[in-house]
Design an enzyme around this catalytic site. Structure first.
Site, PDB file in Angstrom:
ATOM      1  N   MET A   1       0.909  -1.194  -0.027  1.00 33.82           N
ATOM      2  CA  MET A   1       0.059  -0.160  -0.225  1.00 33.82           C
ATOM      3  C   MET A   1       0.848   1.250   0.019  1.00 33.82           C
ATOM      4  SD  MET A   1      -3.025  -1.470  -0.059  1.00 33.82           S
ATOM      5  CE  MET A   1      -4.298  -0.668   1.012  1.00 33.82           C
ATOM      6  N   CYS A   2       0.386   2.288   0.571  1.00 33.33           N
ATOM      7  CA  CYS A   2       1.177   3.614   0.603  1.00 33.33           C
ATOM      8  C   CYS A   2       0.745   4.447   1.828  1.00 33.33           C
ATOM      9  CB  CYS A   2       0.653   4.446  -0.579  1.00 33.33           C
ATOM     10  SG  CYS A   2       0.502   3.562  -2.015  1.00 33.33           S
ATOM     11  N   GLU A   3       1.406   5.343   1.954  1.00 31.02           N
ATOM     12  CA  GLU A   3       1.076   6.538   2.947  1.00 31.02           C
ATOM     13  C   GLU A   3       1.004   7.725   2.651  1.00 31.02           C
ATOM     14  OE1 GLU A   3       2.315   6.295   7.020  1.00 31.02           O
ATOM     15  OE2 GLU A   3       3.335   4.134   6.713  1.00 31.02           O
ATOM     16  N   ILE A  78       3.907   8.775  -0.036  1.00 34.04           N
ATOM     17  CA  ILE A  78       4.933   7.682  -0.352  1.00 34.04           C
ATOM     18  C   ILE A  78       4.120   6.317  -0.767  1.00 34.04           C
ATOM     19  CG2 ILE A  78       6.811   8.614   1.175  1.00 34.04           C
ATOM     20  CD1 ILE A  78       6.102   6.813   3.187  1.00 34.04           C
ATOM     21  N   ASN A 108      -4.283   6.179  -1.425  1.00 34.31           N
ATOM     22  CA  ASN A 108      -3.809   5.067  -0.702  1.00 34.31           C
ATOM     23  C   ASN A 108      -4.953   4.024  -0.589  1.00 34.31           C
ATOM     24  OD1 ASN A 108      -4.242   4.345   2.747  1.00 34.31           O
ATOM     25  ND2 ASN A 108      -2.646   3.138   1.376  1.00 34.31           N
TER      26      ASN A 108
END
Lengths: 270, 270
Positions: A1-3, A78, A108
């Site tokens: 995943m992402c932040e 990110i 996200n």
């Protein structure tokens, strides 16, 4: 995943402290090593720094961390890639112009069945689910409001409904800004905190850094930070509920739509 | 006025050398102290660094100068403001999406009577003559080609005609790129040079720096640099004529339209 990381403030404020925490998660304290980006609005203009390399090793991220750019609206991301290869065109945030404003978006989560979302004149350049969702969302806004309405709560309602639709396709946590408003939507992971006088100290979770906000602010400052996970371990962050939509305007929460079953509990972060 | 810098190359190439020359003109060897910007394409993606501050004092320009970002298409600009205040939204280059490609634009010159140019769905965010001309130009392309034609020379012809129209409004020197092609138009000041094997040495005019391109290249590299004024004093730059339009594709000149009276004389720069 992402932040995700976002900021909304009533005075131009730098985000060096929060960004220092986030960038550690881009390959050091977190697995999000597939690129990063940050968009700063300054007036109606914006500048985006981005890199398909891990933020923890990025010369450009180092500059952003050390060079205080002051802004009232920031969107950062990110990436840990799932849909779409690791390359610059797939690196968030994404920006498009509508009504003579730049709109910036980061996502996200992961969607399925997004390929057929009708984006009209907003074409995706890369091949992420996120950018396609963004283009569809911009097209929805543009279709319903060829001109910006006087009452912006109409726009917020449309965006919230579109986010509900996108959540049906998977995990959809979102930050969206036109430079003035910061719009947020939560499926499973989004937290925010509003800092105002009396300011205290805060310590990053991901790096041995403590800040005394009282030294950095004036008594009238109002600064909201939004992040996938809390960035500090000695403040109370609000955890957003599934399906919750919130709009921040110069630091203040001005519009909120919670789902029927209240789930808005502060996360324990002390 | 302003100064332009562009690059088109057949292999990802850094522009540190040329940019080092240009940035001195942003407040030190030249008067262009009202901001600067540079856009690097990498694949279909791009990143833009920009600052409304003079480039000769900019931390971000320092990073761009020292950190080699390799690209096949670059558009850069340093600004001496005439139309529109000194602020981020008025800082070139400007970017818009069309056909799922990012188009980036920078302009040197000054226009009058530009306020009524019909930009359709491409709205200007700032208030420069340049951005309004760019939005009009994108709208002209979009109106004539809802889809990109197979034969891109049709697009080049439309862009060249639009540039002729804009030149009627004043001084219009232009760089435009979609990441693959670099389109140029000259009213009074635009020069280019194509470097290929056998490579030699070159010395900057604005800074005491000499480079030996043979050390930095492979025999197959073809790199064209386009600039308002020649950046080196020991190479032959081509001076473009008034009304001349030229397109570069991965370093090579692939399309050129000269006005009726040939004026394409190389400038003496030795």
């Amino acid at each position: 995943m992402c932040e995700l990381l976002g900021m909304s403030a009533n005075v131009p404020t730098d985000i060096c402290f929060s960004f220092t925490g986030l960038m550690q998660r881009g390959g050091r304290t977190g697995p999000h090593a597939d690129g990063w980006g940050i968009t700063f609005y300054e007036g109606k203009g914006f500048r985006t720094f981005k890199d398909p390399k891990p933020s923890c090793h990025s010369k450009i991220a180092e500059l952003v961390q050390q060079y205080p750019i002051k802004s009232c609206a920031v969107i950062s991301h990110i990436r840990q890639a799932n849909r779409g290869g690791v390359c610059l065109e797939n690196t968030h945030p994404f920006t498009r112009e509508l009504w003579g404003r730049y709109w910036t978006f980061a996502h996200n989560g992961q969607l399925t069945g997004y390929e057929n979302l009708e984006a009209g004149r907003f074409q995706s350049v890369g091949d992420t689910d996120s950018e396609i969702a963004f283009c569809w969302l911009m097209n929805q806004i543009d279709s319903k409001f060829p001109q910006p309405p006087e009452d912006w709560s109409q726009i917020f309602e449309v965006v919230a409904e579109c986010c509900d639709e996108l959540r049906k396709l998977g995990v959809y946590n979102m930050l969206l800004s036109d430079g003035e408003f910061v719009l947020t939507y939560c499926t499973n992971n989004l937290h925010w905190i509003t800092r105002r006088a009396p300011f205290g100290k805060a310590s990053l979770i991901d790096e041995d850094v403590t800040i005394d906000f009282q030294q950095e602010t004036t008594p009238n400052d109002v600064v909201t930070v939004i992040a996938t996970q809390p960035l500090t371990n000695d403040e109370r962050w609000h955890k957003m509920a599934t399906g919750e939509f919130a709009v921040f305007h110069y630091g203040e929460l001005i519009n909120k739509r919670v789902p029927d079953i209240p789930q808005d509990l502060p996360s324990s972060a002390s």
